[in-house]
Write a protein that holds these residues in place. Structure first.
Motif, PDB file in Angstrom:
ATOM      1  N   MET A  83      62.174  31.055  25.555  1.00 50.38           N
ATOM      2  CA  MET A  83      63.469  30.679  24.980  1.00 50.38           C
ATOM      3  C   MET A  83      63.319  30.477  23.475  1.00 50.38           C
ATOM      4  N   GLN A  84      64.105  31.158  22.682  1.00 51.74           N
ATOM      5  CA  GLN A  84      64.045  31.029  21.225  1.00 51.74           C
ATOM      6  C   GLN A  84      64.810  29.797  20.783  1.00 51.74           C
ATOM      7  N   THR A  85      64.176  28.950  19.997  1.00 55.21           N
ATOM      8  CA  THR A  85      64.819  27.729  19.545  1.00 55.21           C
ATOM      9  C   THR A  85      64.442  27.470  18.102  1.00 55.21           C
ATOM     10  N   SER A  86      65.187  26.557  17.465  1.00 53.31           N
ATOM     11  CA  SER A  86      64.799  26.048  16.164  1.00 53.31           C
ATOM     12  C   SER A  86      63.851  24.878  16.390  1.00 53.31           C
ATOM     13  N   ARG A  87      63.516  24.211  15.313  1.00 55.62           N
ATOM     14  CA  ARG A  87      62.664  23.030  15.438  1.00 55.62           C
ATOM     15  C   ARG A  87      63.466  21.751  15.257  1.00 55.62           C
ATOM     16  N   ASN A  88      64.761  21.849  15.364  1.00 51.27           N
ATOM     17  CA  ASN A  88      65.614  20.690  15.110  1.00 51.27           C
ATOM     18  C   ASN A  88      65.313  19.509  16.010  1.00 51.27           C
ATOM     19  N   PHE A  89      64.993  19.786  17.282  1.00 47.91           N
ATOM     20  CA  PHE A  89      64.874  18.712  18.258  1.00 47.91           C
ATOM     21  C   PHE A  89      63.434  18.415  18.647  1.00 47.91           C
ATOM     22  N   GLU A  90      62.487  18.805  17.815  1.00 46.26           N
ATOM     23  CA  GLU A  90      61.071  18.565  18.102  1.00 46.26           C
ATOM     24  C   GLU A  90      60.781  17.082  18.321  1.00 46.26           C
ATOM     25  N   PHE A  91      61.520  16.214  17.639  1.00 45.83           N
ATOM     26  CA  PHE A  91      61.262  14.778  17.751  1.00 45.83           C
ATOM     27  C   PHE A  91      61.511  14.245  19.165  1.00 45.83           C
ATOM     28  N   LEU A  92      62.267  14.994  20.005  1.00 50.71           N
ATOM     29  CA  LEU A  92      62.525  14.581  21.380  1.00 50.71           C
ATOM     30  C   LEU A  92      61.455  15.073  22.346  1.00 50.71           C
ATOM     31  N   LYS A  93      60.665  16.016  21.929  1.00 49.62           N
ATOM     32  CA  LYS A  93      59.797  16.768  22.838  1.00 49.62           C
ATOM     33  C   LYS A  93      58.783  15.883  23.550  1.00 49.62           C
ATOM     34  N   GLY A  94      58.157  14.972  22.797  1.00 52.36           N
ATOM     35  CA  GLY A  94      57.099  14.166  23.389  1.00 52.36           C
ATOM     36  C   GLY A  94      57.607  13.110  24.347  1.00 52.36           C
ATOM     37  N   GLY A  95      58.605  12.333  23.913  1.00 48.54           N
ATOM     38  CA  GLY A  95      59.055  11.211  24.719  1.00 48.54           C
ATOM     39  C   GLY A  95      60.154  11.521  25.714  1.00 48.54           C
ATOM     40  N   GLN A  96      61.013  12.500  25.395  1.00 46.30           N
ATOM     41  CA  GLN A  96      62.160  12.815  26.253  1.00 46.30           C
ATOM     42  C   GLN A  96      62.257  14.331  26.452  1.00 46.30           C
ATOM     43  N   PRO A  97      61.355  14.917  27.216  1.00 49.68           N
ATOM     44  CA  PRO A  97      61.361  16.385  27.379  1.00 49.68           C
ATOM     45  C   PRO A  97      62.630  16.935  28.002  1.00 49.68           C
ATOM     46  N   SER A  98      63.283  16.162  28.886  1.00 49.74           N
ATOM     47  CA  SER A  98      64.518  16.656  29.505  1.00 49.74           C
ATOM     48  C   SER A  98      65.624  16.778  28.461  1.00 49.74           C
ATOM     49  N   LEU A  99      65.738  15.795  27.557  1.00 47.40           N
ATOM     50  CA  LEU A  99      66.719  15.874  26.483  1.00 47.40           C
ATOM     51  C   LEU A  99      66.373  16.993  25.511  1.00 47.40           C
ATOM     52  N   TYR A 100      65.105  17.176  25.258  1.00 45.64           N
ATOM     53  CA  TYR A 100      64.652  18.243  24.360  1.00 45.64           C
ATOM     54  C   TYR A 100      65.097  19.609  24.880  1.00 45.64           C
ATOM     55  N   GLN A 101      64.913  19.828  26.171  1.00 43.84           N
ATOM     56  CA  GLN A 101      65.291  21.126  26.756  1.00 43.84           C
ATOM     57  C   GLN A 101      66.811  21.326  26.716  1.00 43.84           C
ATOM     58  N   LEU A 102      67.561  20.289  27.052  1.00 43.78           N
ATOM     59  CA  LEU A 102      69.016  20.413  27.052  1.00 43.78           C
ATOM     60  C   LEU A 102      69.565  20.631  25.645  1.00 43.78           C
ATOM     61  N   ALA A 103      68.992  19.928  24.648  1.00 38.88           N
ATOM     62  CA  ALA A 103      69.445  20.097  23.272  1.00 38.88           C
ATOM     63  C   ALA A 103      69.180  21.518  22.782  1.00 38.88           C
ATOM     64  N   ASN A 104      68.040  22.070  23.137  1.00 36.45           N
ATOM     65  CA  ASN A 104      67.744  23.451  22.747  1.00 36.45           C
ATOM     66  C   ASN A 104      68.694  24.441  23.412  1.00 36.45           C
ATOM     67  N   LEU A 105      69.117  24.132  24.645  1.00 33.06           N
ATOM     68  CA  LEU A 105      70.077  25.001  25.327  1.00 33.06           C
ATOM     69  C   LEU A 105      71.432  24.989  24.620  1.00 33.06           C
ATOM     70  N   VAL A 106      71.795  23.839  24.049  1.00 34.53           N
ATOM     71  CA  VAL A 106      73.043  23.774  23.277  1.00 34.53           C
ATOM     72  C   VAL A 106      72.995  24.783  22.143  1.00 34.53           C
ATOM     73  N   GLU A 107      71.919  24.765  21.374  1.00 33.20           N
ATOM     74  CA  GLU A 107      71.791  25.686  20.235  1.00 33.20           C
ATOM     75  C   GLU A 107      71.671  27.142  20.666  1.00 33.20           C
ATOM     76  N   LEU A 108      70.998  27.369  21.779  1.00 33.83           N
ATOM     77  CA  LEU A 108      70.736  28.737  22.228  1.00 33.83           C
ATOM     78  C   LEU A 108      72.014  29.527  22.456  1.00 33.83           C
ATOM     79  N   GLU A 109      73.084  28.834  22.864  1.00 34.22           N
ATOM     80  CA  GLU A 109      74.320  29.523  23.233  1.00 34.22           C
ATOM     81  C   GLU A 109      75.388  29.491  22.143  1.00 34.22           C
ATOM     82  N   VAL A 110      75.071  28.961  20.973  1.00 33.46           N
ATOM     83  CA  VAL A 110      76.094  28.836  19.917  1.00 33.46           C
ATOM     84  C   VAL A 110      76.753  30.174  19.629  1.00 33.46           C
ATOM     85  N   PHE A 111      75.977  31.203  19.427  1.00 37.73           N
ATOM     86  CA  PHE A 111      76.530  32.514  19.064  1.00 37.73           C
ATOM     87  C   PHE A 111      76.704  33.446  20.260  1.00 37.73           C
TER      88      PHE A 111
END
Length: 302
Positions: free
Chosen positions: A1-29
């Motif tokens: 899945m191609q993502t930006s690094r915007n939500f890297e700060f969530l990756k360690g402590g909240q991986p479920s939020l990290y994945q969902l946030a990246n899905l938000v960006e993935l579908e913008v366009f």
């Protein structure tokens, strides 16, 4: 899945939020409606985690609690409430510009969550705007260029030129604004540069700095944090040119509430401030909370 690094700060402590946030960006366009659905899932998951972390909050609703006790902005709380109301959101005319703005708003909410519950000293990086699989950014010189998300390294600034309410204005006196507008006023996200070189980047409301933003002054000082109608309000960090730093709470552009000021020599003054003056150091504040007389005096100012 191609993502930006915007939500890297969530990756360690909240991986479920990290994945969902990246899905938000993935579908913008690709699929704005799916972007909206992913945003709903993110908010539901985040609020579930918040509820678990908060435990008992008395008679208040969770939304009231996070606004009053956790300093969530009114705009963010309203968006969370809207996203929790699926029926209300399902009738929205949701397009790419709407999805683009929503991704930025989810980023702001994610930052609030992280700072409120995980790391109160976290310093956010500016938002990276995705464009059709690439990252568009402006480097320090103001030139615009593109790289793939796998190799992009730069000082990031949002590119809102694709948003319907984006404007770029060069004023006769040499000042410039690039960002969102509403009814002829700066409203949304934008960057304003004054003729003396002072620069503000962040949220606006009705022509005022309002929300989260950072301002770099021509004299070398800077402020990063919360704003309300053009004034420092809430949590923020001010850095003076001489190396002094204040990190804590503000009101009406003055240090007000809990905070720490460290001077250029590294001496720290930690305690409670009232309209720019230190009233109690941390030890005195703790003693007062325990109803024990303070054992030492502390200067009102320095």
């Amino acid at each position: 899945m191609q993502t930006s690094r915007n939500f890297e700060f969530l990756k360690g402590g909240q991986p479920s939020l990290y994945q969902l946030a990246n899905l938000v960006e993935l579908e913008v366009f690709h699929d704005p409606v799916q972007c909206l659905e992913n945003a709903k899932r993110f908010i539901h998951e985040m609020l579930k985690i918040v509820s678990q972390l908060e435990g008992s909050i008395g008679d208040r609703s969770l939304m009231e609690h996070i606004k009053l006790e956790r300093e969530a902005s009114l705009e963010d709380v309203e968006l969370m409430q809207m996203l929790c109301n699926s029926k209300q959101m399902s009738f929205m005319d949701f397009n790419v510009a709407s999805a683009y703005e929503l991704a930025w708003r989810i980023y702001k909410i994610a930052l609030w969550f992280h700072c409120a519950y995980i790391d109160k000293h976290f310093t956010a990086k500016p938002y990276v705007a995705l464009q059709s699989g690439k990252v568009t950014f402006a480097v320090a010189t103001g030139a615009t260029s593109e790289q793939s998300t796998e190799s992009a390294h730069a000082e990031w600034t949002p590119n809102f030129s694709s948003a319907e309410n984006y404007r770029s204005i060069a004023y006769p006196d040499g000042e410039q604004y690039r960002g969102e507008m509403k009814d002829g006023l700066k409203h949304g996200y934008g960057i304003y540069t004054w003729k003396d070189g002072t620069k503000y980047e962040g949220d606006w409301r009705a022509d005022f700095e309002h929300g989260i933003g950072e301002k770099y002054y021509s004299n070398g000082d800077s402020y990063i944090g919360k704003w309300e109608e053009g004034l420092f309000e809430g949590k923020g960090t001010y850095r003076w040119k001489d190396g002094s730093v204040y990190e804590g709470e503000w009101k009406d552009n003055m240090m007000h509430g809990k905070g720490t000021k460290t001077d250029a020599q590294g001496v720290a003054y930690d305690g409670f401030w009232t309209y720019g003056e230190m009233m109690m150091n941390s030890g005195q504040l703790k003693d007062k909370q325990m109803n024990i007389p303070a054992k030492s005096s502390w200067p009102r100012s320095y």
